[in-house]
Design an enzyme around this catalytic site. Structure first.
Site, PDB file in Angstrom:
ATOM      1  N   LYS A  78       0.874  -1.084   0.147  1.00 46.61           N
ATOM      2  CA  LYS A  78      -0.113   0.045  -0.087  1.00 46.61           C
ATOM      3  C   LYS A  78       0.956   1.394   0.089  1.00 46.61           C
ATOM      4  CE  LYS A  78      -3.920   1.805   2.785  1.00 46.61           C
ATOM      5  NZ  LYS A  78      -4.681   1.406   4.056  1.00 46.61           N
ATOM      6  N   SER A 153      -9.473   1.159   3.222  1.00 50.18           N
ATOM      7  CA  SER A 153      -8.880   1.978   2.362  1.00 50.18           C
ATOM      8  C   SER A 153      -7.736   1.088   1.406  1.00 50.18           C
ATOM      9  CB  SER A 153      -8.008   3.063   3.018  1.00 50.18           C
ATOM     10  OG  SER A 153      -7.270   2.344   3.987  1.00 50.18           O
ATOM     11  N   SER A 177      -9.429  -1.294   7.079  1.00 53.12           N
ATOM     12  CA  SER A 177      -8.948  -1.365   5.596  1.00 53.12           C
ATOM     13  C   SER A 177      -8.146  -2.402   5.087  1.00 53.12           C
ATOM     14  CB  SER A 177      -8.240   0.013   5.796  1.00 53.12           C
ATOM     15  OG  SER A 177      -8.947   0.989   5.777  1.00 53.12           O
TER      16      SER A 177
HETATM   17  N1  GLN Z   1     -12.770   3.213   6.519  1.00 53.55           N
HETATM   18  C1  GLN Z   1     -12.321   3.670   8.078  1.00 53.55           C
HETATM   19  C2  GLN Z   1     -11.905   5.011   7.808  1.00 53.55           C
HETATM   20  O1  GLN Z   1     -12.203   5.724   7.198  1.00 53.55           O
HETATM   21  C3  GLN Z   1     -11.161   2.438   8.168  1.00 53.55           C
HETATM   22  C4  GLN Z   1      -9.944   3.108   7.593  1.00 53.55           C
HETATM   23  C5  GLN Z   1      -8.795   2.206   7.741  1.00 53.55           C
HETATM   24  O2  GLN Z   1      -8.883   1.247   8.349  1.00 53.55           O
HETATM   25  N2  GLN Z   1      -7.560   2.679   7.463  1.00 53.55           N
HETATM   26  O3  GLN Z   1     -11.386   5.521   8.885  1.00 53.55           O
END
Ligand code: GLN
Length: 488
Positions: A78, A153, A177
């Site tokens: 990532k 994400s 994520s």
């Molecule tokens: N979707 C969640 C957020 O927007 C988790 C994001 C993540 O785990 N980085 O914060």
């Protein structure tokens, strides 16, 4: 050797001299070039670098100088993990020119294990989002249906594994994520216990929640990745460095006799897609078939208060972590007459809408008049959620629940509705609040052909138990297929 091969197989065939690392990488590049126009899974494609590294690796293998558990295995990480001399954008304009002077710990470990980095994957800006639509580099597409989102994400990493670019990839998980995009793209994704994997060189979002973990198409490859990245690193003070169990042995086929699986039936409500609820019950039945016993467990606060608690704490930490992007460091700087204007203009043009929303929320909940009402209260709720998991684990060895309440949604469907978007993490974020390990598994496809994901959650440091149970589930439903080809 092709896009369906696992990491373990690839490494062993290269080690045995059946195939060269260069041939594996050439095939990888071919698959990426064929599909990337549709998927936009990568922000940076390391074509020439990967070919060069593969050639050098083949030379060293021939000279008997190279070996490792991921020998010649193509990987994607990532784009919030630092890569020396290679752009690390975090999906943001504010870091569009930034090249870190060092590798993240996990990148160092992958390289030592013989892996070859072929790309940096697309992501929601600073890992804030659940669809990879909040990327400054355009949304990624779901390999099962390119009109739909990958989840987020870490959507680019999930899509890379799902589409067969690579057998394994790394993502980060602050509130879901890794697990939610794994469910959306039909692969396996694991968030380890907070403190198992070093965060050195991971660009911080919410430091008390962030954790790096692997994606793969089967449990053995997850175990392989976990054993490579979980070594103790003194440069991350939260990296615990306990004795590591043999994750590969844990991922071998075995009976689940004596294992008590807690099913959270109260989560299977009308708000959850019926096919997902059914997938949870089917998984429970498969685990019972493999020897486990089933018990009911309840997590009322996690279900109700987890989401507001997370959306206070994570933005609070983010507002502090993101203060460093000031237009002085990290490359991007707008023309300005004075320092204040420089901050405003650079941050104004460098950050996207969702990131600004989080910074504003975080600053608000930490401000002196509201600190007690929001931040402090959320910390207490976090403690309550931890205690609730502790009592659930008195009844069950591990917990089974949905990964996300919905199937992958269409692009554009939720992007202007932040609260609905946040709901996508309702079952994953309590796991981060409690620092627990969680595994999302692909257990088949819906009537429309979209992947179905379910999640296993265990007490801290019980990754081996998760892998053992994950393997039994994989044996029942099959490994994750490459999207659009074979299987299921
Ligand atoms: N979707 C969640 C957020 O927007 C988790 C994001 C993540 O785990 N980085 O914060």
């Amino acid at each position: 050797m092709n896009e369906f091969s696992s990491a373990a197989e690839t490494a062993s065939r290269i080690r045995n001299g059946d195939i060269t690392a260069s041939a594996v990488i050439e095939e990888t590049l071919r698959v990426i070039e064929e599909k990337e126009k549709d998927l936009n899974a990568l922000i940076t494609f390391l074509r020439e670098e990967a070919l060069q590294e593969a050639k050098e690796l083949d030379r060293r293998i021939a000279a008997g100088e190279a070996d490792g558990p991921l020998l010649g295995v193509p990987v994607v990480v990532k784009d919030n993990m630092c890569t020396k001399g290679i752009k690390t954008t975090c999906g943001s304009r504010i870091l569009e020119r930034w090249k870190p002077p060092y590798d993240a710990w996990v990148v160092e470990k992958l390289r030592e294990a013989g892996a070859i980095l072929v790309g940096k994957s697309n992501m929601d800006e600073f890992a804030m989002g659940s669809s990879t639509e909040h990327s400054a580099y355009g949304p990624a597409s779901n390999p099962w249906d390119i009109e739909r989102v990958t989840g987020g994400s870490s959507g680019g990493s999930a899509a890379s594994v799902s589409a067969g670019y690579v057998p394994v990839a790394l993502g980060s998980d602050t509130g879901g994520s890794i697990r939610q995009p794994a469910a959306f793209c039909g692969v396996f994704g694991m968030k380890p216990t907070y403190g198992l994997v070093s965060r050195f060189g991971l660009v911080a979002f919410a430091s008390s929640l962030d954790q790096i973990g692997p994606f793969a198409r089967n449990v053995e490859d997850l175990a392989l990745m976990l054993s490579v990245i979980s070594e103790h690193d003194p440069r991350d003070a939260t990296c615990v460095g306990a004795d590591r169990p043999d994750y590969l042995a844990a991922a071998e086929r075995s009976s689940l006799a004596g294992v008590k699986v807690g099913v959270v039936r109260e989560f299977l409500t009308a708000a959850v897609e019926p096919e997902i609820s059914k997938a949870v019950l089917d998984t429970a039945a498969a685990m019972k078939e493999a020897g486990a016993s089933l018990v009911d467990v309840k997590l009322p606060s996690a279900g109700k208060a987890g989401l507001p608690c997370y959306y206070i704490l994570a933005p609070a930490e983010a507002s502090s972590n993101l203060a460093r992007y000031d237009g002085i460091r990290y490359g991007k700087r707008e023309e300005a007459g004075d320092l204040m204007e420089l901050y405003f203009k650079t941050r104004g043009s460098g950050f996207g809408k969702e990131v600004k929303r989080r910074i504003l929320t975080g600053t608000y909940v930490l401000s002196s008049g509201y600190y007690d009402a929001f931040y402090l209260r959320a910390l207490k709720v976090r403690r309550l959620i931890c205690m609730e998991f502790e009592s659930a684990f008195e009844k069950a060895d591990l917990i089974l629940m949905p990964t996300a309440p919905s199937l992958p949604f269409r692009k554009g469907e939720l992007v202007d509705d932040p609260l609905q978007m946040y709901m996508s993490d309702v079952f994953t974020l309590p796991v981060n609040l409690a620092g627990l390990p969680g595994l999302s598994m692909c257990v088949g496809r819906s009537g429309k052909g979209l992947p179905l994901g379910v999640q296993l959650v265990a007490p801290q440091w019980q990754e081996s138990l998760i892998l053992k149970c994950g393997r039994a589930v994989e044996d029942a439903f099959g490994p994750a297929p490459v999207a659009g080809r074979g299987g299921m």
